[in-house]
Design a protein around this motif. Structure first.
Motif, PDB file in Angstrom:
ATOM      1  N   UNK A 252      34.057  -4.329  60.377  1.00 41.10           N
ATOM      2  CA  UNK A 252      33.402  -5.527  60.912  1.00 41.10           C
ATOM      3  C   UNK A 252      33.487  -5.640  62.425  1.00 41.10           C
ATOM      4  N   UNK A 253      34.443  -4.938  63.035  1.00 41.39           N
ATOM      5  CA  UNK A 253      34.677  -5.098  64.464  1.00 41.39           C
ATOM      6  C   UNK A 253      35.436  -6.364  64.796  1.00 41.39           C
ATOM      7  N   UNK A 254      35.773  -7.136  63.764  1.00 36.01           N
ATOM      8  CA  UNK A 254      36.486  -8.402  63.960  1.00 36.01           C
ATOM      9  C   UNK A 254      37.988  -8.228  63.855  1.00 36.01           C
ATOM     10  N   UNK A 255      38.726  -9.324  63.686  1.00 32.07           N
ATOM     11  CA  UNK A 255      40.183  -9.268  63.635  1.00 32.07           C
ATOM     12  C   UNK A 255      40.684  -8.480  62.430  1.00 32.07           C
ATOM     13  N   UNK A 256      41.921  -7.992  62.513  1.00 30.99           N
ATOM     14  CA  UNK A 256      42.473  -7.166  61.441  1.00 30.99           C
ATOM     15  C   UNK A 256      42.712  -7.969  60.165  1.00 30.99           C
ATOM     16  N   UNK A 331      49.814 -12.268  68.809  1.00 31.70           N
ATOM     17  CA  UNK A 331      48.950 -12.614  67.672  1.00 31.70           C
ATOM     18  C   UNK A 331      48.722 -14.114  67.653  1.00 31.70           C
ATOM     19  N   UNK A 332      47.542 -14.511  67.162  1.00 32.61           N
ATOM     20  CA  UNK A 332      47.152 -15.913  67.238  1.00 32.61           C
ATOM     21  C   UNK A 332      46.320 -16.318  66.034  1.00 32.61           C
ATOM     22  N   UNK A 333      46.069 -17.633  65.929  1.00 32.19           N
ATOM     23  CA  UNK A 333      45.208 -18.164  64.866  1.00 32.19           C
ATOM     24  C   UNK A 333      43.750 -18.270  65.327  1.00 32.19           C
ATOM     25  N   UNK A 334      43.389 -17.490  66.334  1.00 32.59           N
ATOM     26  CA  UNK A 334      42.042 -17.558  66.909  1.00 32.59           C
ATOM     27  C   UNK A 334      40.923 -17.376  65.885  1.00 32.59           C
ATOM     28  N   UNK A 335      41.032 -16.451  64.905  1.00 34.98           N
ATOM     29  CA  UNK A 335      39.937 -16.314  63.939  1.00 34.98           C
ATOM     30  C   UNK A 335      39.627 -17.597  63.181  1.00 34.98           C
ATOM     31  N   UNK A 336      40.662 -18.350  62.824  1.00 36.53           N
ATOM     32  CA  UNK A 336      40.458 -19.602  62.095  1.00 36.53           C
ATOM     33  C   UNK A 336      39.822 -20.642  63.003  1.00 36.53           C
ATOM     34  N   UNK A 337      40.353 -20.760  64.205  1.00 33.35           N
ATOM     35  CA  UNK A 337      39.841 -21.751  65.152  1.00 33.35           C
ATOM     36  C   UNK A 337      38.371 -21.474  65.478  1.00 33.35           C
ATOM     37  N   UNK A 338      38.032 -20.209  65.693  1.00 36.44           N
ATOM     38  CA  UNK A 338      36.642 -19.866  66.009  1.00 36.44           C
ATOM     39  C   UNK A 338      35.727 -20.048  64.810  1.00 36.44           C
ATOM     40  N   UNK A 339      36.211 -19.719  63.618  1.00 36.26           N
ATOM     41  CA  UNK A 339      35.383 -19.875  62.416  1.00 36.26           C
ATOM     42  C   UNK A 339      35.010 -21.333  62.182  1.00 36.26           C
ATOM     43  N   UNK A 340      35.870 -22.239  62.617  1.00 38.86           N
ATOM     44  CA  UNK A 340      35.616 -23.679  62.457  1.00 38.86           C
ATOM     45  C   UNK A 340      34.883 -24.277  63.649  1.00 38.86           C
ATOM     46  N   UNK A 341      34.550 -23.427  64.636  1.00 38.22           N
ATOM     47  CA  UNK A 341      33.832 -23.933  65.809  1.00 38.22           C
ATOM     48  C   UNK A 341      34.680 -24.778  66.719  1.00 38.22           C
ATOM     49  N   UNK A 342      36.010 -24.555  66.707  1.00 37.27           N
ATOM     50  CA  UNK A 342      36.927 -25.414  67.447  1.00 37.27           C
ATOM     51  C   UNK A 342      37.582 -24.704  68.635  1.00 37.27           C
ATOM     52  N   UNK A 343      37.123 -23.489  68.945  1.00 35.95           N
ATOM     53  CA  UNK A 343      37.761 -22.756  70.047  1.00 35.95           C
ATOM     54  C   UNK A 343      37.257 -23.291  71.364  1.00 35.95           C
ATOM     55  N   UNK A 344      38.191 -23.518  72.290  1.00 35.14           N
ATOM     56  CA  UNK A 344      37.868 -23.973  73.644  1.00 35.14           C
ATOM     57  C   UNK A 344      38.870 -23.356  74.593  1.00 35.14           C
ATOM     58  N   UNK A 345      38.442 -22.972  75.768  1.00 31.47           N
ATOM     59  CA  UNK A 345      39.363 -22.445  76.770  1.00 31.47           C
ATOM     60  C   UNK A 345      38.895 -22.854  78.158  1.00 31.47           C
ATOM     61  N   UNK A 346      39.849 -22.837  79.089  1.00 30.54           N
ATOM     62  CA  UNK A 346      39.505 -23.094  80.482  1.00 30.54           C
ATOM     63  C   UNK A 346      40.540 -22.463  81.396  1.00 30.54           C
ATOM     64  N   UNK A 347      40.052 -21.930  82.508  1.00 36.39           N
ATOM     65  CA  UNK A 347      40.930 -21.411  83.545  1.00 36.39           C
ATOM     66  C   UNK A 347      41.438 -22.574  84.379  1.00 36.39           C
TER      67      UNK A 347
END
Length: 348
Positions: A252-256, A331-347
């Motif tokens: 898939x090219x996605x997370x493990x 390692x992080x919970x990023x796949x779950x956060x992104x799947x729910x449309x809740x990922x946000x980041x800022x520098x």
């Protein structure tokens, strides 16, 4: 008494009646239910491997593998002791196994991995495949796969356990089962999955269909080092995380794993990262080197084999002063956060 002329019931009595019916007035909970930004339940924290190792050795001799089943020191975030979580949705623990020991085969709904810290001569058997361990290797145990461990080498073997059981338990979807035998039978050649997929872009066509979890049992450290060596003098890297590489599912090219993203990052000597925050809660293990990370304004100094955490929406900045640089596994919970449309980041 603040009595309503229409109902003839005073406010205190009305609230008591709501409580008795398990009904809550939204206007009394708006601030808690809809915070302006994520509350910091998990707090920034650091665990010293140097301090943990003598305790691991103590329990390795004081507690048999049969008594413990898994001899693990759980890294519990002070803000999440009720769920035994290390950060939101994720857990970290340090496991030790001695020569000649066999850890009972079992399986669970939770996805898991092992990142090998030190030792040699041990292997884990996952879904019938014996996967051998070396320091720096990443070994996967997708949810509901049988797995057991055996140590046939010399000296203790230790590794970092990563699981998503805090999330699985929160969703009330956890199952667990012991294997009828202490060790499962091997049905696949040793390390076959790694050898089949080691070429990256040349995947076997005869294996089963793509799955949410990577089919690779082990991502060897030798391949990680080779990747770093191939790009180290040419890649610019991230201003935040340095030369950061993600372990991926070749199909898939996605997370493990569907709930866990795993990465390894090289921070060059003198690295001064740009500060950032994001909504993916992250656990970091120091593969080698030493440095500092400023998390929400608090500085944490780390060195070889330590573990530290960056909670969701906490600012962080990596700093490496040494001439040798450093390597971190994250390692992080990023796949779950992104799947729910809740990922946000800022520098910052």
């Amino acid at each position: 008494m603040n009595q309503s002329p229409r109902s003839g019931v005073n406010a205190h009595t009305a609230y008591q009646q709501l409580d008795a019916m398990s009904v809550g007035p939204l206007w009394r909970h708006l601030g808690d239910l809809f915070p302006a930004q994520p509350p910091l339940r998990a707090i920034p924290f650091h665990w010293s491997y140097e301090q943990l190792r003598p305790l691991m050795e103590h329990f390795a001799t004081a507690l048999s593998i049969e008594e413990a089943q898994r001899r693990v020191l759980m890294l519990i975030n002070p803000g999440m002791q009720d769920t035994s979580a290390t950060v939101t949705g994720l857990y970290a623990g340090i496991q030790i196994i001695l020569p000649g020991e066999q850890a009972q085969a079992h399986r669970h709904s939770s996805n898991a991995f092992r990142y090998i810290i030190e030792g040699s001569g041990a292997y884990t058997t996952v879904a019938g495949e014996r996967v051998h361990m070396s320091p720096g290797d990443l070994l996967l145990t997708p949810g509901w796969d049988w797995h057991d461990h055996f140590h046939q080498g010399d000296g203790p073997m230790t590794w970092l356990d990563g699981l998503d059981f805090p999330l699985v338990n929160l969703l009330d979807t956890a199952f667990f089962e012991l294997h009828p035998e202490t060790a499962q039978k091997t049905t696949i050649a040793d390390d076959l999955s790694s050898r089949q997929y080691i070429h990256g872009r040349l995947n076997p066509t005869w294996t089963q269909r793509a799955t949410l979890s990577s089919p690779i049992g082990k991502y060897p450290w030798a391949e990680t080092e080779r990747a770093f060596a191939a790009i180290a003098d040419h890649a610019t890297g991230s201003e935040v995380d340095g030369i950061s590489l993600e372990y991926t599912n070749p199909w898939t090219g996605g997370p493990v794993l569907p709930t866990i993203s795993c990465r390894v990052q090289r921070l060059i000597p003198g690295f001064l990262g740009t500060a950032r925050r994001h909504t993916a809660a992250t656990i970091l293990h120091v593969v080698r080197g030493e440095g500092r990370t400023v998390i929400n304004g608090e500085e944490f100094a780390w060195k070889d084999k330590d573990v530290f955490v960056v909670p969701s929406w906490a600012s962080y900045q990596h700093i490496v002063d040494s001439s040798a640089g450093a390597v971190l596994f994250a390692y992080s919970n990023e796949p779950v956060v992104k799947a729910l449309g809740l990922y946000r980041e800022e520098l910052l």
